[in-house]
Design a protein around this motif. Structure first.
Motif, PDB file in Angstrom:
ATOM      1  N   HIS A  26       0.849  -1.198   0.000  1.00  0.00           N
ATOM      2  CA  HIS A  26       0.000   0.000   0.000  1.00  0.00           C
ATOM      3  C   HIS A  26       0.887   1.252   0.000  1.00  0.00           C
ATOM      4  O   HIS A  26       1.720   1.424   0.882  1.00  0.00           O
ATOM      5  CB  HIS A  26      -0.863  -0.023   1.266  1.00  0.00           C
TER       6      HIS A  26
ATOM      7  N   MET B 101      -3.964  -3.862   2.435  1.00  0.00           N
ATOM      8  CA  MET B 101      -4.516  -2.715   3.172  1.00  0.00           C
ATOM      9  C   MET B 101      -5.807  -2.258   2.506  1.00  0.00           C
ATOM     10  O   MET B 101      -6.830  -2.081   3.177  1.00  0.00           O
ATOM     11  CB  MET B 101      -3.487  -1.572   3.191  1.00  0.00           C
ATOM     12  N   CYS B 102      -5.762  -2.079   1.184  1.00  0.00           N
ATOM     13  CA  CYS B 102      -6.970  -1.655   0.457  1.00  0.00           C
ATOM     14  C   CYS B 102      -8.087  -2.690   0.656  1.00  0.00           C
ATOM     15  O   CYS B 102      -9.247  -2.339   0.873  1.00  0.00           O
ATOM     16  CB  CYS B 102      -6.678  -1.491  -1.038  1.00  0.00           C
TER      17      CYS B 102
ATOM     18  N   HIS C 158      -2.526   4.928  -3.347  1.00  0.00           N
ATOM     19  CA  HIS C 158      -3.704   4.148  -2.935  1.00  0.00           C
ATOM     20  C   HIS C 158      -4.638   4.956  -2.034  1.00  0.00           C
ATOM     21  O   HIS C 158      -5.787   4.582  -1.824  1.00  0.00           O
ATOM     22  CB  HIS C 158      -3.283   2.884  -2.152  1.00  0.00           C
TER      23      HIS C 158
ATOM     24  N   HIS D  31      -6.817  -0.890  -4.748  1.00  0.00           N
ATOM     25  CA  HIS D  31      -5.943  -1.831  -5.450  1.00  0.00           C
ATOM     26  C   HIS D  31      -6.316  -3.251  -5.032  1.00  0.00           C
ATOM     27  O   HIS D  31      -6.196  -3.601  -3.858  1.00  0.00           O
ATOM     28  CB  HIS D  31      -4.477  -1.549  -5.143  1.00  0.00           C
TER      29      HIS D  31
ATOM     30  N   CYS E  86      -3.720  -5.260  -3.025  1.00  0.00           N
ATOM     31  CA  CYS E  86      -3.126  -4.659  -1.830  1.00  0.00           C
ATOM     32  C   CYS E  86      -3.963  -5.048  -0.610  1.00  0.00           C
ATOM     33  O   CYS E  86      -5.168  -4.826  -0.580  1.00  0.00           O
ATOM     34  CB  CYS E  86      -3.071  -3.135  -1.995  1.00  0.00           C
TER      35      CYS E  86
HETATM   36 ZN   LIG Z   1      -3.516  -0.195  -0.988  1.00  0.00          ZN
END
Ligand SMILES: [Zn+2]
Lengths: 212, 335
Positions: free
Chosen positions: A75, A91-92, A79, A86, A89
Protein backbone atom coordinates in the motif's frame (compact mmCIF):
# COMPACT_ATOMS: atom_id res chain seq x y z
CA UNK A 1 -11.80 1.58 25.90
CA UNK A 2 -12.55 -1.97 24.76
CA UNK A 3 -10.66 -3.35 21.79
CA UNK A 4 -10.31 -6.61 19.93
CA UNK A 5 -7.14 -7.59 18.06
CA UNK A 6 -7.00 -9.97 15.13
CA UNK A 7 -3.67 -11.27 13.89
CA UNK A 8 -1.90 -14.50 13.09
CA UNK A 9 -0.36 -15.52 16.39
CA UNK A 10 -0.62 -14.84 20.12
CA UNK A 11 2.94 -13.48 19.98
CA UNK A 12 1.94 -10.84 17.40
CA UNK A 13 -1.17 -9.97 19.39
CA UNK A 14 0.84 -9.32 22.52
CA UNK A 15 3.19 -7.01 20.62
CA UNK A 16 0.38 -5.22 18.77
CA UNK A 17 -1.38 -4.57 22.09
CA UNK A 18 1.76 -2.81 23.36
CA UNK A 19 2.04 -0.70 20.19
CA UNK A 20 -1.64 0.23 20.24
CA UNK A 21 -1.43 1.41 23.85
CA UNK A 22 1.60 3.50 22.96
CA UNK A 23 -0.27 5.19 20.11
CA UNK A 24 -3.58 5.82 21.90
CA UNK A 25 -1.72 6.86 25.03
CA UNK A 26 -3.64 4.79 27.55
CA UNK A 27 -4.40 1.21 28.51
CA UNK A 28 -7.37 -0.58 26.98
CA UNK A 29 -9.40 -3.65 27.81
CA UNK A 30 -9.14 -6.64 25.48
CA UNK A 31 -12.45 -8.09 24.40
CA UNK A 32 -12.73 -11.48 22.74
CA UNK A 33 -9.07 -12.29 23.32
CA UNK A 34 -9.43 -15.56 21.44
CA UNK A 35 -9.69 -14.20 17.89
CA UNK A 36 -7.15 -15.69 15.51
CA UNK A 37 -6.71 -15.99 11.75
CA UNK A 38 -4.81 -18.55 9.71
CA UNK A 39 -2.97 -16.01 7.61
CA UNK A 40 -3.97 -14.61 4.27
CA UNK A 41 -6.52 -15.04 2.68
CA UNK A 42 -8.21 -16.53 5.73
CA UNK A 43 -8.16 -13.13 7.50
CA UNK A 44 -10.09 -11.52 4.68
CA UNK A 45 -12.56 -14.42 4.59
CA UNK A 46 -13.38 -14.41 8.30
CA UNK A 47 -13.21 -10.63 8.85
CA UNK A 48 -16.86 -9.83 7.94
CA UNK A 49 -18.09 -12.44 10.42
CA UNK A 50 -15.76 -11.16 13.12
CA UNK A 51 -16.89 -7.55 12.59
CA UNK A 52 -20.56 -8.57 12.80
CA UNK A 53 -19.89 -10.73 15.85
CA UNK A 54 -18.07 -7.95 17.71
CA UNK A 55 -20.72 -5.40 16.72
CA UNK A 56 -23.74 -7.38 17.83
CA UNK A 57 -22.44 -9.72 20.54
CA UNK A 58 -19.87 -7.62 22.38
CA UNK A 59 -19.43 -4.05 23.56
CA UNK A 60 -16.09 -3.67 21.77
CA UNK A 61 -15.33 -0.12 20.69
CA UNK A 62 -12.84 -1.09 18.01
CA UNK A 63 -11.17 -3.88 16.10
CA UNK A 64 -7.49 -3.85 15.18
CA UNK A 65 -6.37 -6.10 12.35
CA UNK A 66 -2.71 -6.59 11.49
CA UNK A 67 -1.56 -8.87 8.68
CA UNK A 68 1.69 -9.59 6.89
CA UNK A 69 1.95 -8.35 3.29
CA UNK A 70 4.07 -11.35 2.23
CA UNK A 71 4.75 -10.83 -1.47
CA UNK A 72 1.59 -8.87 -2.21
CA UNK A 73 1.40 -5.30 -3.54
CA UNK A 74 2.41 -2.79 -0.86
CA UNK A 75 0.00 0.00 0.00
CA UNK A 76 1.55 3.30 -1.11
CA UNK A 77 0.51 6.97 -1.19
CA UNK A 78 -1.40 6.76 -4.53
CA UNK A 79 -3.70 4.15 -2.93
CA UNK A 80 -4.89 6.83 -0.51
CA UNK A 81 -6.60 8.79 -3.31
CA UNK A 82 -10.40 8.96 -2.90
CA UNK A 83 -12.20 6.01 -4.49
CA UNK A 84 -8.88 4.28 -5.22
CA UNK A 85 -8.76 0.55 -4.55
CA UNK A 86 -5.94 -1.83 -5.45
CA UNK A 87 -7.29 -5.38 -5.61
CA UNK A 88 -3.89 -6.92 -4.79
CA UNK A 89 -3.13 -4.66 -1.83
CA UNK A 90 -4.04 -6.11 1.54
CA UNK A 91 -4.52 -2.72 3.17
CA UNK A 92 -6.97 -1.66 0.46
CA UNK A 93 -8.73 -5.02 0.72
CA UNK A 94 -9.10 -5.00 4.51
CA UNK A 95 -10.33 -1.40 4.59
CA UNK A 96 -12.86 -2.26 1.89
CA UNK A 97 -14.10 -5.26 3.87
CA UNK A 98 -14.60 -3.05 6.94
CA UNK A 99 -16.47 -0.46 4.86
CA UNK A 100 -18.67 -2.99 3.08
CA UNK A 101 -19.51 -4.93 6.22
CA UNK A 102 -20.26 -1.96 8.45
CA UNK A 103 -22.35 -0.17 5.83
CA UNK A 104 -25.12 -2.70 6.34
CA UNK A 105 -25.06 -2.86 10.13
CA UNK A 106 -27.76 -1.22 12.27
CA UNK A 107 -26.58 0.40 15.52
CA UNK A 108 -26.01 -1.95 18.46
CA UNK A 109 -24.79 -1.60 22.06
CA UNK A 110 -25.21 2.16 21.84
CA UNK A 111 -22.79 2.66 18.96
CA UNK A 112 -23.19 2.97 15.18
CA UNK A 113 -20.11 1.02 14.26
CA UNK A 114 -16.93 -0.62 15.43
CA UNK A 115 -13.88 1.59 15.08
CA UNK A 116 -11.34 0.35 12.56
CA UNK A 117 -7.58 -0.02 12.86
CA UNK A 118 -5.78 -1.77 10.02
CA UNK A 119 -2.04 -2.35 9.80
CA UNK A 120 -0.02 -4.27 7.24
CA UNK A 121 3.50 -5.40 8.14
CA UNK A 122 5.78 -5.42 5.09
CA UNK A 123 6.65 -8.15 4.36
CA UNK A 124 6.12 -9.65 7.84
CA UNK A 125 5.69 -8.41 11.38
CA UNK A 126 9.28 -9.40 12.22
CA UNK A 127 10.38 -6.43 10.08
CA UNK A 128 8.69 -4.16 12.64
CA UNK A 129 10.61 -5.88 15.42
CA UNK A 130 13.89 -5.31 13.56
CA UNK A 131 13.09 -1.68 12.76
CA UNK A 132 15.72 0.59 14.31
CA UNK A 133 18.04 -2.36 14.92
CA UNK A 134 18.86 -2.99 11.26
CA UNK A 135 18.83 0.06 9.02
CA UNK A 136 18.28 -1.99 5.88
CA UNK A 137 14.95 -3.33 7.13
CA UNK A 138 12.41 -0.80 5.90
CA UNK A 139 9.27 -0.84 3.81
CA UNK A 140 10.99 1.35 1.18
CA UNK A 141 13.83 -1.16 0.82
CA UNK A 142 11.35 -3.99 0.44
CA UNK A 143 9.46 -2.10 -2.29
CA UNK A 144 12.74 -1.31 -4.07
CA UNK A 145 13.62 -5.00 -3.94
CA UNK A 146 10.20 -5.96 -5.30
CA UNK A 147 10.62 -3.52 -8.18
CA UNK A 148 14.07 -4.91 -9.00
CA UNK A 149 12.81 -8.49 -8.53
CA UNK A 150 15.54 -8.88 -5.89
CA UNK A 151 13.99 -8.92 -2.44
CA UNK A 152 16.46 -7.59 0.18
CA UNK A 153 15.51 -10.38 2.60
CA UNK A 154 13.05 -13.24 2.94
CA UNK A 155 10.44 -13.80 5.63
CA UNK A 156 12.54 -16.64 6.88
CA UNK A 157 15.65 -14.47 7.15
CA UNK A 158 13.68 -11.81 9.02
CA UNK A 159 12.51 -14.44 11.51
CA UNK A 160 16.04 -15.71 11.95
CA UNK A 161 17.35 -12.19 12.57
CA UNK A 162 14.50 -11.09 14.83
CA UNK A 163 14.35 -14.19 17.03
CA UNK A 164 17.93 -15.46 16.71
CA UNK A 165 16.57 -18.70 15.26
CA UNK A 166 14.47 -19.59 12.22
CA UNK A 167 12.40 -21.89 14.43
CA UNK A 168 11.44 -19.88 17.51
CA UNK A 169 8.95 -21.47 19.85
CA UNK A 170 5.90 -19.50 20.83
CA UNK A 171 7.46 -18.50 24.15
CA UNK A 172 10.67 -17.15 22.54
CA UNK A 173 8.63 -15.44 19.83
CA UNK A 174 6.33 -13.71 22.33
CA UNK A 175 9.19 -12.55 24.55
CA UNK A 176 11.06 -10.94 21.67
CA UNK A 177 7.95 -9.52 19.99
CA UNK A 178 6.89 -7.81 23.23
CA UNK A 179 10.42 -6.64 24.00
CA UNK A 180 10.75 -4.96 20.59
CA UNK A 181 7.23 -3.53 20.76
CA UNK A 182 8.11 -1.97 24.15
CA UNK A 183 11.23 -0.46 22.56
CA UNK A 184 9.06 1.17 19.87
CA UNK A 185 6.43 2.15 22.44
CA UNK A 186 8.86 4.66 23.98
CA UNK A 187 8.81 6.52 20.67
CA UNK A 188 6.86 5.19 17.70
CA UNK A 189 8.16 7.76 15.19
CA UNK A 190 10.91 5.59 13.71
CA UNK A 191 8.53 2.69 13.18
CA UNK A 192 5.96 5.01 11.61
CA UNK A 193 8.60 6.56 9.34
CA UNK A 194 10.16 3.29 8.17
CA UNK A 195 6.90 1.36 7.99
CA UNK A 196 3.98 3.29 6.51
CA UNK A 197 1.92 0.09 7.02
CA UNK A 198 2.24 0.79 10.74
CA UNK A 199 1.84 4.56 10.31
CA UNK A 200 -1.56 3.93 8.64
CA UNK A 201 -2.69 1.97 11.70
CA UNK A 202 -1.36 4.66 14.03
CA UNK A 203 -3.13 7.49 12.20
CA UNK A 204 -6.41 5.57 12.21
CA UNK A 205 -6.08 5.05 15.97
CA UNK A 206 -5.31 8.74 16.55
CA UNK A 207 -8.34 9.76 14.50
CA UNK A 208 -10.68 7.71 16.65
CA UNK A 209 -13.22 9.73 18.63
CA UNK A 210 -12.45 9.72 22.35
CA UNK A 211 -14.30 6.89 24.06
CA UNK A 212 -14.70 6.93 27.80
CA UNK B 1 21.01 -39.19 11.12
CA UNK B 2 19.35 -40.74 8.02
CA UNK B 3 20.30 -38.52 5.08
CA UNK B 4 18.28 -40.33 2.44
CA UNK B 5 16.16 -43.40 1.70
CA UNK B 6 15.72 -44.97 -1.73
CA UNK B 7 13.04 -47.56 -2.44
CA UNK B 8 12.91 -50.09 -5.24
CA UNK B 9 9.88 -52.35 -5.68
CA UNK B 10 8.88 -52.05 -2.03
CA UNK B 11 5.08 -52.25 -1.91
CA UNK B 12 3.74 -49.33 -3.95
CA UNK B 13 7.15 -47.59 -3.84
CA UNK B 14 8.41 -48.88 -7.21
CA UNK B 15 11.29 -46.47 -7.66
CA UNK B 16 11.48 -43.40 -5.49
CA UNK B 17 13.83 -41.73 -3.09
CA UNK B 18 13.81 -39.05 -0.50
CA UNK B 19 16.33 -36.87 1.30
CA UNK B 20 15.43 -36.56 4.97
CA UNK B 21 15.83 -33.40 7.08
CA UNK B 22 16.30 -33.21 10.84
CA UNK B 23 12.51 -32.67 10.95
CA UNK B 24 10.11 -34.26 8.43
CA UNK B 25 6.36 -33.74 8.18
CA UNK B 26 4.88 -36.38 5.87
CA UNK B 27 1.53 -35.68 4.21
CA UNK B 28 -0.39 -37.66 1.64
CA UNK B 29 -3.42 -39.85 1.09
CA UNK B 30 -3.85 -43.23 2.75
CA UNK B 31 -1.90 -46.01 1.02
CA UNK B 32 0.59 -43.64 -0.57
CA UNK B 33 3.65 -44.69 1.41
CA UNK B 34 3.61 -42.53 4.56
CA UNK B 35 3.61 -45.61 6.74
CA UNK B 36 5.98 -47.49 4.42
CA UNK B 37 8.60 -44.84 5.08
CA UNK B 38 8.29 -45.35 8.83
CA UNK B 39 8.16 -49.14 8.41
CA UNK B 40 11.41 -49.02 6.47
CA UNK B 41 13.14 -47.07 9.23
CA UNK B 42 11.80 -49.51 11.82
CA UNK B 43 12.95 -52.50 9.78
CA UNK B 44 16.42 -51.00 9.60
CA UNK B 45 16.27 -50.69 13.41
CA UNK B 46 15.07 -54.29 13.78
CA UNK B 47 17.69 -55.77 11.47
CA UNK B 48 20.47 -53.71 13.06
CA UNK B 49 19.92 -55.77 16.23
CA UNK B 50 20.96 -58.96 14.45
CA UNK B 51 24.45 -59.89 13.31
CA UNK B 52 25.13 -58.66 9.77
CA UNK B 53 24.46 -61.19 7.02
CA UNK B 54 27.50 -62.30 5.04
CA UNK B 55 27.69 -61.51 1.35
CA UNK B 56 26.65 -65.11 0.51
CA UNK B 57 23.16 -64.10 1.54
CA UNK B 58 23.06 -62.09 -1.67
CA UNK B 59 22.06 -65.24 -3.53
CA UNK B 60 18.85 -65.53 -1.49
CA UNK B 61 17.61 -62.29 -2.94
CA UNK B 62 15.45 -62.25 -5.99
CA UNK B 63 17.17 -60.16 -8.66
CA UNK B 64 14.09 -57.98 -9.05
CA UNK B 65 13.26 -58.15 -5.34
CA UNK B 66 12.53 -55.12 -3.26
CA UNK B 67 15.38 -53.08 -1.92
CA UNK B 68 15.60 -50.16 0.46
CA UNK B 69 18.83 -48.20 0.67
CA UNK B 70 19.74 -45.79 3.44
CA UNK B 71 22.47 -43.16 3.47
CA UNK B 72 23.45 -41.32 6.62
CA UNK B 73 24.67 -37.90 7.63
CA UNK B 74 28.12 -37.37 9.21
CA UNK B 75 29.74 -38.96 11.16
CA UNK B 76 28.33 -42.00 9.33
CA UNK B 77 28.17 -40.72 5.76
CA UNK B 78 30.82 -43.26 4.73
CA UNK B 79 28.34 -46.12 5.14
CA UNK B 80 25.32 -47.27 3.20
CA UNK B 81 22.78 -49.71 4.63
CA UNK B 82 20.78 -51.78 2.22
CA UNK B 83 17.73 -53.84 3.13
CA UNK B 84 17.30 -56.74 0.73
CA UNK B 85 13.88 -58.25 0.55
CA UNK B 86 12.70 -61.80 0.01
CA UNK B 87 9.38 -60.51 -1.27
CA UNK B 88 8.06 -57.07 -2.11
CA UNK B 89 6.90 -56.62 1.46
CA UNK B 90 9.39 -58.58 3.59
CA UNK B 91 12.91 -57.29 3.91
CA UNK B 92 15.15 -59.32 6.16
CA UNK B 93 18.65 -58.98 4.77
CA UNK B 94 20.74 -56.09 5.99
CA UNK B 95 23.98 -55.30 4.24
CA UNK B 96 26.26 -52.49 5.26
CA UNK B 97 28.39 -51.17 2.43
CA UNK B 98 31.40 -48.87 2.87
CA UNK B 99 31.35 -45.93 0.47
CA UNK B 100 34.38 -44.41 -1.22
CA UNK B 101 33.92 -41.08 0.56
CA UNK B 102 32.61 -39.99 3.93
CA UNK B 103 33.30 -40.62 7.59
CA UNK B 104 32.66 -43.64 9.76
CA UNK B 105 33.52 -46.31 7.19
CA UNK B 106 34.76 -48.55 10.00
CA UNK B 107 32.20 -47.54 12.55
CA UNK B 108 29.20 -49.76 11.90
CA UNK B 109 29.21 -50.40 15.66
CA UNK B 110 28.67 -46.70 16.33
CA UNK B 111 25.96 -46.34 13.69
CA UNK B 112 24.32 -49.56 14.87
CA UNK B 113 24.19 -48.28 18.45
CA UNK B 114 22.34 -45.15 17.23
CA UNK B 115 19.95 -47.20 15.05
CA UNK B 116 19.06 -49.40 18.01
CA UNK B 117 17.53 -46.38 19.74
CA UNK B 118 14.98 -45.64 16.95
CA UNK B 119 11.44 -45.37 18.31
CA UNK B 120 8.02 -45.25 16.76
CA UNK B 121 4.83 -43.94 18.35
CA UNK B 122 1.16 -43.99 17.57
CA UNK B 123 -0.35 -42.55 20.70
CA UNK B 124 -3.74 -43.74 21.94
CA UNK B 125 -5.38 -41.62 24.58
CA UNK B 126 -7.19 -44.53 26.21
CA UNK B 127 -3.89 -46.40 26.63
CA UNK B 128 -2.13 -43.30 27.98
CA UNK B 129 -4.96 -42.70 30.46
CA UNK B 130 -4.91 -46.25 31.84
CA UNK B 131 -2.75 -47.04 34.91
CA UNK B 132 0.47 -48.86 33.99
CA UNK B 133 2.64 -51.52 35.62
CA UNK B 134 5.31 -50.14 37.93
CA UNK B 135 7.83 -52.46 36.25
CA UNK B 136 7.33 -50.93 32.81
CA UNK B 137 9.46 -47.81 33.34
CA UNK B 138 12.27 -48.13 30.77
CA UNK B 139 10.93 -46.17 27.81
CA UNK B 140 7.61 -45.02 26.47
CA UNK B 141 5.83 -47.76 24.54
CA UNK B 142 4.31 -47.45 21.05
CA UNK B 143 0.87 -46.25 22.19
CA UNK B 144 2.13 -44.32 25.23
CA UNK B 145 0.49 -46.91 27.52
CA UNK B 146 3.15 -46.78 30.24
CA UNK B 147 3.30 -42.99 30.48
CA UNK B 148 2.50 -42.79 34.21
CA UNK B 149 5.22 -45.29 35.09
CA UNK B 150 7.85 -43.68 32.85
CA UNK B 151 7.13 -40.23 34.29
CA UNK B 152 7.08 -41.33 37.91
CA UNK B 153 10.42 -43.11 37.40
CA UNK B 154 11.80 -40.02 35.71
CA UNK B 155 10.82 -37.86 38.66
CA UNK B 156 12.91 -40.15 40.90
CA UNK B 157 15.93 -40.71 38.66
CA UNK B 158 16.06 -37.45 36.68
CA UNK B 159 14.39 -34.85 38.91
CA UNK B 160 15.79 -31.85 36.99
CA UNK B 161 14.53 -33.10 33.65
CA UNK B 162 11.18 -33.92 35.25
CA UNK B 163 10.96 -30.41 36.71
CA UNK B 164 11.59 -28.91 33.25
CA UNK B 165 8.88 -31.14 31.80
CA UNK B 166 6.39 -30.09 34.48
CA UNK B 167 7.22 -26.40 34.02
CA UNK B 168 6.65 -26.70 30.26
CA UNK B 169 3.35 -28.53 30.83
CA UNK B 170 2.05 -25.82 33.16
CA UNK B 171 3.15 -23.11 30.74
CA UNK B 172 1.34 -24.81 27.86
CA UNK B 173 -1.70 -25.69 29.98
CA UNK B 174 -1.95 -23.02 32.68
CA UNK B 175 -5.14 -24.61 33.99
CA UNK B 176 -2.90 -27.12 35.81
CA UNK B 177 -0.21 -26.46 38.41
CA UNK B 178 0.88 -29.83 39.77
CA UNK B 179 1.46 -33.39 38.61
CA UNK B 180 1.32 -36.35 40.98
CA UNK B 181 1.43 -40.14 40.80
CA UNK B 182 -0.78 -42.62 42.59
CA UNK B 183 0.13 -46.22 43.42
CA UNK B 184 -2.79 -48.55 42.85
CA UNK B 185 -3.28 -52.18 43.91
CA UNK B 186 -1.68 -54.69 41.54
CA UNK B 187 1.55 -52.65 41.32
CA UNK B 188 -0.05 -50.11 39.01
CA UNK B 189 0.74 -46.42 38.71
CA UNK B 190 -1.67 -43.69 37.67
CA UNK B 191 -1.07 -40.00 37.19
CA UNK B 192 -3.16 -36.97 38.02
CA UNK B 193 -2.99 -33.23 37.44
CA UNK B 194 -4.13 -30.50 39.85
CA UNK B 195 -6.38 -27.69 38.64
CA UNK B 196 -4.77 -24.35 39.39
CA UNK B 197 -8.07 -22.61 40.17
CA UNK B 198 -9.75 -25.06 42.52
CA UNK B 199 -6.85 -27.30 43.65
CA UNK B 200 -8.95 -30.28 42.62
CA UNK B 201 -7.09 -33.29 41.20
CA UNK B 202 -7.99 -34.71 37.79
CA UNK B 203 -7.03 -38.35 37.26
CA UNK B 204 -5.62 -39.44 33.90
CA UNK B 205 -8.84 -41.02 32.66
CA UNK B 206 -10.62 -37.68 33.04
CA UNK B 207 -7.96 -35.66 31.24
CA UNK B 208 -8.70 -34.56 27.70
CA UNK B 209 -7.27 -36.42 24.75
CA UNK B 210 -5.19 -33.36 23.84
CA UNK B 211 -3.74 -33.08 27.37
CA UNK B 212 -2.73 -36.75 27.31
CA UNK B 213 -1.02 -36.36 23.92
CA UNK B 214 0.83 -33.26 25.13
CA UNK B 215 2.01 -35.23 28.19
CA UNK B 216 3.24 -38.04 25.94
CA UNK B 217 5.08 -35.60 23.71
CA UNK B 218 6.65 -33.83 26.68
CA UNK B 219 7.83 -37.22 27.92
CA UNK B 220 9.73 -37.67 24.65
CA UNK B 221 11.06 -34.13 24.53
CA UNK B 222 12.39 -34.19 28.10
CA UNK B 223 13.94 -37.64 27.78
CA UNK B 224 17.37 -37.50 29.46
CA UNK B 225 18.75 -39.93 26.83
CA UNK B 226 16.87 -39.19 23.63
CA UNK B 227 16.88 -41.67 20.74
CA UNK B 228 18.47 -40.99 17.36
CA UNK B 229 15.16 -41.03 15.49
CA UNK B 230 11.54 -40.66 16.59
CA UNK B 231 8.63 -41.46 14.29
CA UNK B 232 5.14 -40.33 15.29
CA UNK B 233 2.12 -41.32 13.28
CA UNK B 234 -0.85 -38.93 13.10
CA UNK B 235 0.57 -36.29 15.41
CA UNK B 236 -2.59 -34.17 15.14
CA UNK B 237 -4.99 -36.83 16.41
CA UNK B 238 -7.22 -35.43 19.13
CA UNK B 239 -5.32 -32.15 19.30
CA UNK B 240 -7.07 -28.80 18.97
CA UNK B 241 -5.83 -26.95 15.85
CA UNK B 242 -4.54 -24.09 17.99
CA UNK B 243 -2.43 -26.51 20.09
CA UNK B 244 -0.58 -27.73 16.99
CA UNK B 245 1.87 -24.83 17.08
CA UNK B 246 2.95 -25.90 20.57
CA UNK B 247 3.23 -29.52 19.41
CA UNK B 248 5.44 -28.48 16.51
CA UNK B 249 7.54 -26.29 18.81
CA UNK B 250 8.08 -29.26 21.13
CA UNK B 251 9.24 -31.48 18.28
CA UNK B 252 11.56 -28.75 16.99
CA UNK B 253 13.25 -28.86 20.40
CA UNK B 254 14.15 -32.46 19.60
CA UNK B 255 15.36 -31.79 16.06
CA UNK B 256 17.11 -28.51 16.76
CA UNK B 257 18.12 -28.68 20.44
CA UNK B 258 20.70 -25.88 20.17
CA UNK B 259 18.03 -23.36 19.14
CA UNK B 260 16.47 -23.63 22.60
CA UNK B 261 19.82 -23.74 24.38
CA UNK B 262 19.83 -27.50 25.00
CA UNK B 263 23.08 -29.47 24.93
CA UNK B 264 21.34 -32.74 23.98
CA UNK B 265 22.13 -34.46 20.68
CA UNK B 266 19.59 -33.77 17.92
CA UNK B 267 16.81 -36.29 17.30
CA UNK B 268 15.63 -36.83 13.75
CA UNK B 269 11.85 -36.57 13.70
CA UNK B 270 9.48 -38.12 11.16
CA UNK B 271 5.84 -37.20 11.70
CA UNK B 272 2.76 -38.02 9.63
CA UNK B 273 -0.37 -35.91 9.63
CA UNK B 274 -3.69 -35.31 7.92
CA UNK B 275 -4.09 -31.84 9.41
CA UNK B 276 -4.03 -28.82 7.09
CA UNK B 277 -3.65 -26.67 10.21
CA UNK B 278 -0.43 -28.42 11.14
CA UNK B 279 0.80 -28.06 7.56
CA UNK B 280 0.06 -24.30 7.68
CA UNK B 281 2.89 -23.96 10.20
CA UNK B 282 5.53 -25.04 7.66
CA UNK B 283 5.11 -22.21 5.18
CA UNK B 284 8.61 -20.91 5.87
CA UNK B 285 10.14 -24.41 5.92
CA UNK B 286 8.93 -26.23 2.80
CA UNK B 287 12.08 -28.38 2.90
CA UNK B 288 10.64 -30.07 5.99
CA UNK B 289 7.46 -31.21 4.22
CA UNK B 290 7.37 -34.56 2.40
CA UNK B 291 4.49 -35.21 0.05
CA UNK B 292 3.56 -38.80 -0.76
CA UNK B 293 1.51 -39.48 -3.83
CA UNK B 294 0.08 -42.51 -5.53
CA UNK B 295 -0.50 -42.66 -9.28
CA UNK B 296 -2.10 -45.95 -10.23
CA UNK B 297 -0.11 -48.67 -8.47
CA UNK B 298 3.03 -46.63 -7.96
CA UNK B 299 3.70 -44.26 -5.10
CA UNK B 300 6.44 -41.67 -4.81
CA UNK B 301 7.83 -38.99 -2.53
CA UNK B 302 8.51 -35.35 -3.24
CA UNK B 303 9.59 -32.51 -1.00
CA UNK B 304 7.50 -29.38 -0.93
CA UNK B 305 10.54 -27.23 -1.71
CA UNK B 306 10.88 -29.10 -5.02
CA UNK B 307 7.36 -28.01 -5.99
CA UNK B 308 7.48 -26.01 -9.22
CA UNK B 309 6.78 -22.30 -8.82
CA UNK B 310 6.43 -22.66 -5.05
CA UNK B 311 6.69 -18.92 -4.25
CA UNK B 312 3.79 -18.09 -6.55
CA UNK B 313 1.77 -21.06 -5.34
CA UNK B 314 2.22 -19.96 -1.72
CA UNK B 315 1.12 -16.42 -2.52
CA UNK B 316 -2.44 -17.52 -3.16
CA UNK B 317 -3.38 -19.17 0.09
CA UNK B 318 -2.47 -21.01 3.26
CA UNK B 319 -0.45 -24.16 2.80
CA UNK B 320 -3.23 -26.28 4.29
CA UNK B 321 -5.78 -24.87 1.85
CA UNK B 322 -3.39 -25.38 -1.05
CA UNK B 323 -2.89 -29.00 -0.03
CA UNK B 324 -6.65 -29.59 0.16
CA UNK B 325 -7.06 -27.93 -3.25
CA UNK B 326 -4.68 -30.43 -4.85
CA UNK B 327 -2.23 -27.79 -6.10
CA UNK B 328 0.74 -29.21 -4.21
CA UNK B 329 -0.25 -32.86 -4.56
CA UNK B 330 -0.62 -35.35 -1.72
CA UNK B 331 -4.35 -35.88 -2.27
CA UNK B 332 -6.27 -39.09 -3.05
CA UNK B 333 -6.63 -39.99 -6.71
CA UNK B 334 -10.16 -39.62 -8.02
CA UNK B 335 -11.40 -41.61 -10.94
ZN1 LIG C 1 -3.52 -0.19 -0.99
Amino acid sequence: MKLAILSESPADEAAIAVLVEAVIGHKFTRVQSSLRARGWPSVAQVLPSIIRHLHFNTDADGLIVVVDSDDSVVHTAPHEAPEYYHPMCRMCQLRAIFRQTMKKLPPAHGRDRILRGVGVAVPAVEAWYLCGLEDSVTEANWIAGQTAAQPPYTRRQLKGRAYGTERPNLYQETEIAVREARRHARDTRRLEYDFPGFASLASELRAWPKVS
Amino acid sequence: MIASVAFRNFKALRSTGLALSPFNLVIGPNGSGKTSLIQAVLQLHNLARLPLRQSGAETERRPEGAEITFRFSPPYDGLEASLGCVSDTMCDLLQVIPLSTGEGVDDWAGLRARLLTVRNYMFEHTAIAAPSSDRDYAELTLNGGNLATVLSARRIHHPEEFARLAAELFRMMPEYDEIEFVELPGRLIDLKLRLADTAEWVVAENLSQGTLYVLALLTLVFDPAPPAIICIEELDRGVHPRMLREMRDLLYRLSYPKETGSQKPPVQVIVTTHSPYLLDLFRDHPEEVVITEKHGAAARFTRLDQCADLTNVLSSGSLGDLWFSGVIGGVPEEK
